[in-house]
Scaffold this active site. Structure first.
Site, mmCIF file in Angstrom:
data_model
loop_
_atom_site.group_PDB
_atom_site.id
_atom_site.type_symbol
_atom_site.label_atom_id
_atom_site.label_comp_id
_atom_site.label_asym_id
_atom_site.label_seq_id
_atom_site.Cartn_x
_atom_site.Cartn_y
_atom_site.Cartn_z
ATOM 1 C CG HIS A 101 -53.337 61.090 80.315
ATOM 2 N ND1 HIS A 101 -53.975 60.426 79.299
ATOM 3 C CD2 HIS A 101 -52.771 60.125 81.082
ATOM 4 C CE1 HIS A 101 -53.803 59.118 79.427
ATOM 5 N NE2 HIS A 101 -53.081 58.905 80.520
ATOM 6 C CD GLU A 141 -49.725 59.426 79.658
ATOM 7 O OE1 GLU A 141 -48.944 58.700 80.298
ATOM 8 O OE2 GLU A 141 -50.556 58.973 78.844
ATOM 9 C CD GLU A 142 -52.545 57.122 76.428
ATOM 10 O OE1 GLU A 142 -51.485 56.483 76.222
ATOM 11 O OE2 GLU A 142 -53.407 56.743 77.238
ATOM 12 C CG ASP A 189 -51.934 57.589 83.941
ATOM 13 O OD1 ASP A 189 -52.936 56.937 83.588
ATOM 14 O OD2 ASP A 189 -51.124 58.069 83.135
ATOM 15 C CG HIS A 231 -52.907 51.284 76.133
ATOM 16 N ND1 HIS A 231 -51.825 51.798 75.460
ATOM 17 C CD2 HIS A 231 -53.155 52.166 77.142
ATOM 18 C CE1 HIS A 231 -51.434 52.930 76.033
ATOM 19 N NE2 HIS A 231 -52.239 53.163 77.064
#
Length: 345
Positions: A71, A222-223, A242, A322
């Protein structure tokens, strides 16, 4: 094993992707960049209705179609409201670690395409003024964006063309060190997209044809949970590429390709995962097998979307996901090698 990966091409691709703003819902510009790379390499590129990309690599056989999903969308924010003093309240996109945004630079993009700069700050931003400057919770309710314009009221901000729903882009602060570390926001998952583009370049340069027709699926949501909920119907198995997690109770490092056996969506396909583990082991790749209970991938999105596929998850190990993330080129290289071995086995 002699796989001639172009390291500089992969790192330059990663840098360009990381420095390009593309939060979930705002990926149409970066997809144009990826399409230009794909076309220059001579591969077909299609776009789905919601803006995901499909790159087809013809194989020796069409008996199966292998999907590799990564992604390109990232975490981000949008303007929620404008305060009476001319600052911006914001809503987050995806799940950033909000305290890491305190004092981060950003850009605000209006619907007309104007760009303004600003800074995320606590509503108690000065130690000389606010007793709770150190202790106040850093969350959207207690933070705001200070705009770098002469504004003193909500009306001043509106006159700039800024309004609720405008995107706010985080400064990724991308740095690639001489020792091979990539430091940046959004390595999740742009390092993996760079791996797929690097793999595409390798196949073209070396005239490699995969065993089965392969489709690279570049997802854009995706997020927020539905990136690959739709994939082309001829895909029979999907490997999400990922980030691998690093931390307590985990084996993965910034130098490894992570092979995830289970995440929040349950176990991945046993036979696919076993094949990946065996290929990594037999070819002496640096790898780790882990369980990620607080993680969900595009493969999970595809399965929950009703796709009749087998699924797996691999990717480069990424520290501080993140937040201010970091990985090493070695993790990307090990990921690319494992994908190459799987596609040509």
């Amino acid at each position: 094993m002699n796989i001639k990966i172009d390291k500089e091409y992969v790192l330059q691709t990663a840098k360009q992707l990381l420095e390009f703003n593309s939060p979930s819902g705002f990926c149409f510009e970066i997809m144009e960049l990826i399409q230009s790379w794909t076309n220059s390499l001579g591969y077909d590129f299609e776009t789905t209705n919601k803006g995901c990309g499909v790159i087809t690599i013809p194989g020796k056989s069409n008996e199966q179609v292998i999907g590799l999903s990564a992604h390109v969308d990232t975490l981000g924010a949008m303007v929620r409201s404008i305060t009476s003093k001319g600052t911006l309240k914001f809503t987050i996109i995806g799940g950033p670690i909000v305290p890491t945004l305190d004092s981060e630079y950003c850009q605000i993009r209006t619907r007309e395409g104007k760009i303004y700069t600003g800074t995320f700050l606590s509503t108690s931003p000065s130690i000389h003024v606010f007793e709770d400057s150190k202790t106040k919770k850093r969350d959207p309710e207690n933070m705001e964006v200070r705009i770098d314009e002469c504004v003193k009221s909500k009306e001043d901000v509106l006159n700039l063309g800024i309004s609720p729903g405008d995107f706010i882009f985080f400064d990724p602060k991308t740095t690639i060190t001489e020792s091979g570390f990539i430091k940046s926001r959004f390595i999740d998952d742009k390092a993996s997209v760079a791996c797929l583009i690097g793999l595409l370049e390798l196949f073209k340069r070396e005239k490699i044809v995969p065993t089965y027709t392969t489709k690279l699926f570049i997802s854009t949501y995706e997020e927020v949970g539905h990136g690959s909920s739709y994939i082309p119907s001829d895909i029979t198995e999907l490997i999400s590429v990922d980030m691998g997690c690093i931390g307590d109770d985990l084996s993965c490092t910034e130098y490894d390709v992570s092979i995830c056996a289970k995440d929040s969506g349950g176990p991945y396909d046993y036979n696919m995962t076993t094949d990946l583990v065996n290929l990594a082991k037999e070819n002496e790749l640096s790898y780790a097998v882990d369980i990620y209970p607080m993680y969900g991938s595009d493969t999970v999105a595809a399965l929950r979307g009703g796709q009749d596929i087998r699924g797996a998850l691999i990717g480069p190990g990424v520290h501080a996901s993140h937040g201010m993330e970091r990985t090493h080129y070695s993790a990307m290289e090990n990921t690319m090698k494992l994908l190459y071995l799987y596609l040509t086995k």
